[in-house]
Design an enzyme around this catalytic site. Sequence first.
Site, mmCIF file in Angstrom:
data_model
loop_
_atom_site.group_PDB
_atom_site.id
_atom_site.type_symbol
_atom_site.label_atom_id
_atom_site.label_comp_id
_atom_site.label_asym_id
_atom_site.label_seq_id
_atom_site.Cartn_x
_atom_site.Cartn_y
_atom_site.Cartn_z
ATOM 1 N N HIS A 188 7.439 -1.548 -8.046
ATOM 2 C CA HIS A 188 7.396 -2.928 -8.535
ATOM 3 C C HIS A 188 6.510 -3.074 -9.782
ATOM 4 O O HIS A 188 6.543 -4.113 -10.436
ATOM 5 C CB HIS A 188 6.917 -3.878 -7.430
ATOM 6 C CG HIS A 188 5.457 -3.746 -7.054
ATOM 7 N ND1 HIS A 188 5.018 -2.942 -6.020
ATOM 8 C CD2 HIS A 188 4.340 -4.323 -7.568
ATOM 9 C CE1 HIS A 188 3.712 -3.037 -5.905
ATOM 10 N NE2 HIS A 188 3.281 -3.866 -6.849
ATOM 11 N N ASP A 223 8.937 2.044 -2.456
ATOM 12 C CA ASP A 223 8.132 1.350 -3.480
ATOM 13 C C ASP A 223 7.304 2.340 -4.292
ATOM 14 O O ASP A 223 6.108 2.135 -4.540
ATOM 15 C CB ASP A 223 7.221 0.300 -2.844
ATOM 16 C CG ASP A 223 6.611 -0.654 -3.894
ATOM 17 O OD1 ASP A 223 7.204 -0.768 -4.994
ATOM 18 O OD2 ASP A 223 5.543 -1.255 -3.628
ATOM 19 N N SER A 283 -2.100 -2.323 -7.701
ATOM 20 C CA SER A 283 -0.907 -1.636 -7.193
ATOM 21 C C SER A 283 -0.653 -0.342 -7.949
ATOM 22 O O SER A 283 -0.679 -0.317 -9.181
ATOM 23 C CB SER A 283 0.320 -2.537 -7.321
ATOM 24 O OG SER A 283 0.180 -3.666 -6.486
#
Length: 632
Positions: free
Chosen positions: A359, A392, A475
């Site tokens: 993402h 992810d 992230s």
Amino acid sequence: MADTDGDFELARPAAPATDADGDYALSDPLSPGREQSVPTQGTEPHPAPGAGTGAGGGTDGTLHAPAVPGPSGEPAGPAAADVSSEAPRPLHDPDPYSTPPYGEPGPWAPAPPVQHPATASAQAVPPHDAPPAGPPQAATPPHGPPHGATPPQGVPAPGVPAPGVPAPGVPAPGVPAPGAPLHDVPAPSVPPHEAAVPPPAPAPDAPQAAGPGTSAHPGPGQAAAPPAPAADPWGRYDPWAASAASAPLQVSGPAEDTERGRRKLRARIILVAVIVFGLLCGVVGGLVGAYLERNGGVGGVELPQAGKEAADRDPDSVAGIASRALPSVVTLHASGTSEAGTGTGFVLDTRGHILTNNHVVEPAGGGGEITVTFHSGDTAEATVIGRDSGYDLAVVKVKGVSGLTPLPLGNSDNVQVGDPVVAIGAPFDLAGTVTSGIISARERPITAGGEKGDGSDVSYVDALQTDAPINPGNSGGPLLDAKARVIGINSAIRSAGSGSELDGGQAGSIGLGFAIPINQGKRVAEELIATGKATHPVIGITLDMEFSGDGARVGAKGTDGGPPVVTDGPGDKAGIEAGDVITEVNGQRVHSGEELIVKTRAHRPGDRLELTLERDGEERTVSLVLGSSDGR
């Protein structure tokens, strides 16, 4: 005649007889029935040798009063006074202005002597109304041995005053002056500072004591000198002569003229100087204090501080871990046609491969731009090597960069709850941020994503839970153990207003962060680098995601309308049927279909799983080998 203390009184000079020049002795008014003579204030002349004296008269026919002994036994005054029948004539003219106290003198009111302004007279002046002197006294015979006789030893020679005896004409202490009243007269008031002044020495022209060969005692063949004139109270009076002759001038000045006054003056000056000095010191001190308070002191403020220390830290400390890991952590900026994002990544090898979350790079799409910024500040362009939304994870590669230091990878299966961990990332684009915490839980099944609605972007992660602060921008960053080895990839946080989100929660960290175990990330990264795709382990069944009971139930039909169990798949070979409820995977309880997917993807394709299921109320166990499918 000698007194009790051995002293004696010298003979007083005889009063001069009335001569033809007009000098005379004043007469005292006679009382009825008797005559009385007024003693003169001079001394009587001594008669010549052979002249007779008596109590009733002298040689010149003048009536004399017998001598009155004084306090010491000696005659206290002249023996007799001459009486004149003529009217007295004053020696000065009458005062035409009648100014007191002089005015027109009367025979019985002699003017009082004028006192010196600074020093009172040594002798008190009898008041005007003093009673007349006593009866006439006889003349005092002359003192001293007869003419031609040798004075005894210890007695002064004639004409020489004895030591301590006043000169002739000067009354002895305690003896009334000639002509003074015989009654007691109060002693004059003498100031204390004048009482100690000794009497002045006799003037050079003062008459000497009478003796043989002198005017008072003429020797054989010598003519007697005229006697000294008696002091006349009616004569011209010099107010300053008595004071000058009796004592030196005394000046009663201010206290500063004396030694005591000077000392007091010096003390006052010193006291005033001390007070002024104290006031000046107070004023100056106040001004200096105010200046220092307003300006922070005389110079700059320098606080105590520790000296410089070595930069090296314990390798197992947070500082030691951060110093070793930061050079290998990068910040990624992805931008596309419609959106942009920021995230973190870390170097996998020296060829320039960098692992991050899917993402993070997804905004760049197929034609976007990705920029990598290193800890040194250098930047480089990056391209996507491969990415997988189910895990992810994504791998990008930078070109034209050398000297990269890859981070060592740990083993997530060795992690225990409570182990210390360090998270590094760029929260809110703050590159190089280091936080620390512990492992809060293991194998925490989470799902993230799902914004597309078809489930293609949903991530199933069997995550490591940590309380190390993780915020949007962290992230893709590494979660390190105590030896600076990567044990997880920070991917999701639990925000207060939503569920698990992939870097989407803007509320910040609340102590619930999740990381993809590095064992799963390593396998996916290797597949992405090698083929650009990642394989997913599968059982070959379709699950009923609407089931609300405990466990994962096999659906009635497949997603494409086919059977729920894939023919000749791992589930079909293990004997799984539609409607079966799977409750455990390798002995771990499963409560939902998402948890079963998470547990399955935590393994590699080809791994064997032991499943516990319920069918028609009966529980049974089956074993199967996981298959593989292409990842999306």
